[in-house]
Scaffold this active site. Structure first.
Site, PDB file in Angstrom:
ATOM      1  N   CYS A 186       0.838  -1.204   0.000  1.00  0.00           N
ATOM      2  CA  CYS A 186       0.000   0.000   0.000  1.00  0.00           C
ATOM      3  C   CYS A 186       0.872   1.253   0.000  1.00  0.00           C
ATOM      4  O   CYS A 186       1.775   1.376   0.822  1.00  0.00           O
ATOM      5  CB  CYS A 186      -0.920  -0.005   1.223  1.00  0.00           C
ATOM      6  SG  CYS A 186      -1.816   1.543   1.431  1.00  0.00           S
ATOM      7  N   CYS A 202       0.358   3.192   3.575  1.00  0.00           N
ATOM      8  CA  CYS A 202       0.689   2.638   4.889  1.00  0.00           C
ATOM      9  C   CYS A 202       2.034   3.205   5.385  1.00  0.00           C
ATOM     10  O   CYS A 202       2.910   3.547   4.584  1.00  0.00           O
ATOM     11  CB  CYS A 202       0.762   1.113   4.812  1.00  0.00           C
ATOM     12  SG  CYS A 202      -0.854   0.307   4.960  1.00  0.00           S
ATOM     13  N   HIS A 249      -4.618   0.577   7.767  1.00  0.00           N
ATOM     14  CA  HIS A 249      -5.085   0.374   6.403  1.00  0.00           C
ATOM     15  C   HIS A 249      -6.584   0.046   6.344  1.00  0.00           C
ATOM     16  O   HIS A 249      -7.268   0.397   5.387  1.00  0.00           O
ATOM     17  CB  HIS A 249      -4.280  -0.777   5.795  1.00  0.00           C
ATOM     18  CG  HIS A 249      -4.567  -1.046   4.363  1.00  0.00           C
ATOM     19  ND1 HIS A 249      -3.957  -0.348   3.341  1.00  0.00           N
ATOM     20  CD2 HIS A 249      -5.417  -1.932   3.766  1.00  0.00           C
ATOM     21  CE1 HIS A 249      -4.412  -0.800   2.180  1.00  0.00           C
ATOM     22  NE2 HIS A 249      -5.290  -1.758   2.406  1.00  0.00           N
ATOM     23  N   ASN A 273     -12.579  10.873  -1.432  1.00  0.00           N
ATOM     24  CA  ASN A 273     -13.302   9.927  -2.274  1.00  0.00           C
ATOM     25  C   ASN A 273     -13.198   8.583  -1.586  1.00  0.00           C
ATOM     26  O   ASN A 273     -12.095   8.117  -1.303  1.00  0.00           O
ATOM     27  CB  ASN A 273     -12.664   9.821  -3.664  1.00  0.00           C
ATOM     28  CG  ASN A 273     -12.707  11.134  -4.422  1.00  0.00           C
ATOM     29  OD1 ASN A 273     -13.599  11.942  -4.212  1.00  0.00           O
ATOM     30  ND2 ASN A 273     -11.738  11.341  -5.297  1.00  0.00           N
ATOM     31  N   SER A 331      -9.700   2.515  -5.401  1.00  0.00           N
ATOM     32  CA  SER A 331      -9.452   1.091  -5.195  1.00  0.00           C
ATOM     33  C   SER A 331      -8.734   0.841  -3.872  1.00  0.00           C
ATOM     34  O   SER A 331      -8.804  -0.251  -3.327  1.00  0.00           O
ATOM     35  CB  SER A 331      -8.632   0.538  -6.362  1.00  0.00           C
ATOM     36  OG  SER A 331      -7.499   1.354  -6.562  1.00  0.00           O
ATOM     37  N   HIS A 390      -7.344   2.276   2.163  1.00  0.00           N
ATOM     38  CA  HIS A 390      -6.634   3.009   3.228  1.00  0.00           C
ATOM     39  C   HIS A 390      -7.246   4.414   3.344  1.00  0.00           C
ATOM     40  O   HIS A 390      -7.300   5.149   2.356  1.00  0.00           O
ATOM     41  CB  HIS A 390      -5.143   3.105   2.893  1.00  0.00           C
ATOM     42  CG  HIS A 390      -4.322   3.510   4.066  1.00  0.00           C
ATOM     43  ND1 HIS A 390      -3.292   2.743   4.555  1.00  0.00           N
ATOM     44  CD2 HIS A 390      -4.397   4.586   4.888  1.00  0.00           C
ATOM     45  CE1 HIS A 390      -2.769   3.336   5.619  1.00  0.00           C
ATOM     46  NE2 HIS A 390      -3.427   4.461   5.829  1.00  0.00           N
ATOM     47  N   HIS A 399      -7.959   8.015   3.342  1.00  0.00           N
ATOM     48  CA  HIS A 399      -7.160   9.187   2.967  1.00  0.00           C
ATOM     49  C   HIS A 399      -8.026  10.241   2.279  1.00  0.00           C
ATOM     50  O   HIS A 399      -9.037   9.930   1.677  1.00  0.00           O
ATOM     51  CB  HIS A 399      -6.002   8.783   2.040  1.00  0.00           C
ATOM     52  CG  HIS A 399      -6.437   8.257   0.703  1.00  0.00           C
ATOM     53  ND1 HIS A 399      -6.984   7.007   0.536  1.00  0.00           N
ATOM     54  CD2 HIS A 399      -6.411   8.817  -0.538  1.00  0.00           C
ATOM     55  CE1 HIS A 399      -7.271   6.810  -0.746  1.00  0.00           C
ATOM     56  NE2 HIS A 399      -6.943   7.900  -1.422  1.00  0.00           N
ATOM     57  N   GLN A 453      -7.797  14.139   0.002  1.00  0.00           N
ATOM     58  CA  GLN A 453      -6.934  14.866  -0.933  1.00  0.00           C
ATOM     59  C   GLN A 453      -7.156  16.360  -0.796  1.00  0.00           C
ATOM     60  O   GLN A 453      -8.236  16.799  -0.388  1.00  0.00           O
ATOM     61  CB  GLN A 453      -7.224  14.435  -2.370  1.00  0.00           C
ATOM     62  CG  GLN A 453      -6.895  12.977  -2.631  1.00  0.00           C
ATOM     63  CD  GLN A 453      -7.143  12.615  -4.085  1.00  0.00           C
ATOM     64  OE1 GLN A 453      -6.482  13.138  -4.976  1.00  0.00           O
ATOM     65  NE2 GLN A 453      -8.092  11.741  -4.308  1.00  0.00           N
TER      66      GLN A 453
END
Ligand SMILES: [Zn+2]
Ligand SMILES: [Zn+2]
Length: 346
Positions: free
Chosen positions: A49, A52, A112, A152, A160, A163, A165, A167
């Site tokens: 990942c 991670c 994750h 998103n 996909s 994890h 996150h 933006q």
């Protein structure tokens, strides 16, 4: 057989457009039964990942061994600091202009397999402070006109990597929805002397609170009267602030509690990580007058049912008006009826 179109339009005061409510009122609304989704359990660390802790990204940069949040410059930005000068000016009436900015990624947790919904409210408050610090730093740059923070979440919106996150796009232009809201807020303030979003909050309360989801001292969450998506939720401070950097610590804590409440409801709805686009609408930082702009967070979830996407088609893409297949007050009741404890913790 002739089929009558029996719709209602509702005015979206922030987008300045009509939303078509095409819910079939005579039909019993979907009961909202929680069907456990088959979601394969994930490990809390994945060596491959790129988000991670400690992992090396494709750019060759190594992530910190972070314990809470981690911010880095997006290795594949949609906007970059060094956008190429536009090719020669187009002929005739076509126009172009240079688009530039910075794109960053915020890892919300080192784990994750968590969703933001599973973070304690105190950790969500720390995440909001990270967003605020990023906004402060980026909006201070003279070339930056606007800071757009979003998450998103889910393969349904093209992500996909599970994890958790967010933006950040800090750009030399203002995104259209922000521009429209800023104009609507400015006009409303000039006409009435009131902040537009305050009138929305007043209207939500006056309507019996049928779409309210959560409220504490300084923050509120609701499905607006004019919601476009089935589970479209707004989370906001009650006081009118242009952006995150204007919030007090108490307001950040309260906002975190409101976010936590909504996110747990979302995940509990179908007992799966609930997909959405979350976006923070903050006033631009281009030096304009944004006195009436009221910072808020919007959730645009693409699913109507666990396996049913809201497709944007003829009316939305072709006609330019959103058709909502559900009534916000029914969806608000559905969310209110769900547990406040995340299903993974029960
Ligand atoms: Zn990861
Ligand atoms: Zn907005």
């Amino acid at each position: 057989m002739k089929k009558n179109l029996n719709w209602e339009e509702r005015w979206h005061p922030l987008r300045e457009e009509w939303i078509i409510m095409a819910a079939h009122r005579q039909n019993r609304p979907w009961s909202g039964e929680t069907v456990p989704r088959k979601v394969a359990p994930l490990p809390d660390y994945v060596p491959a990942c790129y988000l991670c802790p400690g992992n090396v990204r494709v750019s060759g940069h190594q992530n910190d061994e972070y314990e809470h949040t981690f911010v880095f410059d997006n290795d594949h930005p949609c906007v970059g600091a060094h956008a190429p000068t536009p090719s020669p000016e187009p002929s005739g009436f076509y126009k172009n202009r240079p688009a530039s900015g910075m794109a960053r990624v915020v890892c919300c947790s080192p784990k994750h397999n968590l969703t933001v919904a599973e973070l304690p409210a105190a950790d969500i408050a720390e995440l909001i402070k990270v967003w605020a610090a990023q906004t402060r730093e980026l909006s201070a740059r003279p070339e930056i006109a606007s800071v757009l923070i979003f998450e998103n979440k889910g393969i349904q919106v093209g992500v996909s990597n599970p994890h958790p996150h967010c933006q950040i796009y800090a750009t030399n232009f203002v995104f259209k929805n922000i521009e429209t809201e800023a104009r609507a807020s400015r006009d409303h303030l000039a006409e009435t002397g009131r902040a537009l979003f305050q009138d929305i909050l007043t209207a939500e309360r006056a309507d019996g609170g049928s779409r309210l989801l959560f409220e504490n001292d300084t923050a509120v969450a609701f499905l607006p009267y004019f919601a476009r998506y089935a589970y479209e939720v707004y989370v906001a401070p009650k006081a009118t602030h242009g952006g995150l950097i204007d919030l007090s610590d108490a307001e950040i804590s309260d906002l975190a509690c409101a976010l936590k409440h909504v996110l747990v409801k979302f995940d509990n709805l179908w007992q799966m990580p609930f997909p959405y686009v979350m976006v923070l609408h903050q006033a631009p930082s281009d030096g304009g007058d944004y006195a009436g702009f009221h910072f808020h967070i919007e959730f645009h979830p693409p699913l109507r049912k666990p396996d049913l996407l809201k497709y944007l088609a003829g009316p939305e893409i072709g006609g330019g008006n959103f058709v909502s297949d559900t009534l916000p007050e029914e969806k608000a009741a559905e969310l209110r009826a769900l547990s406040n404890i995340h299903y993974k913790e029960r």
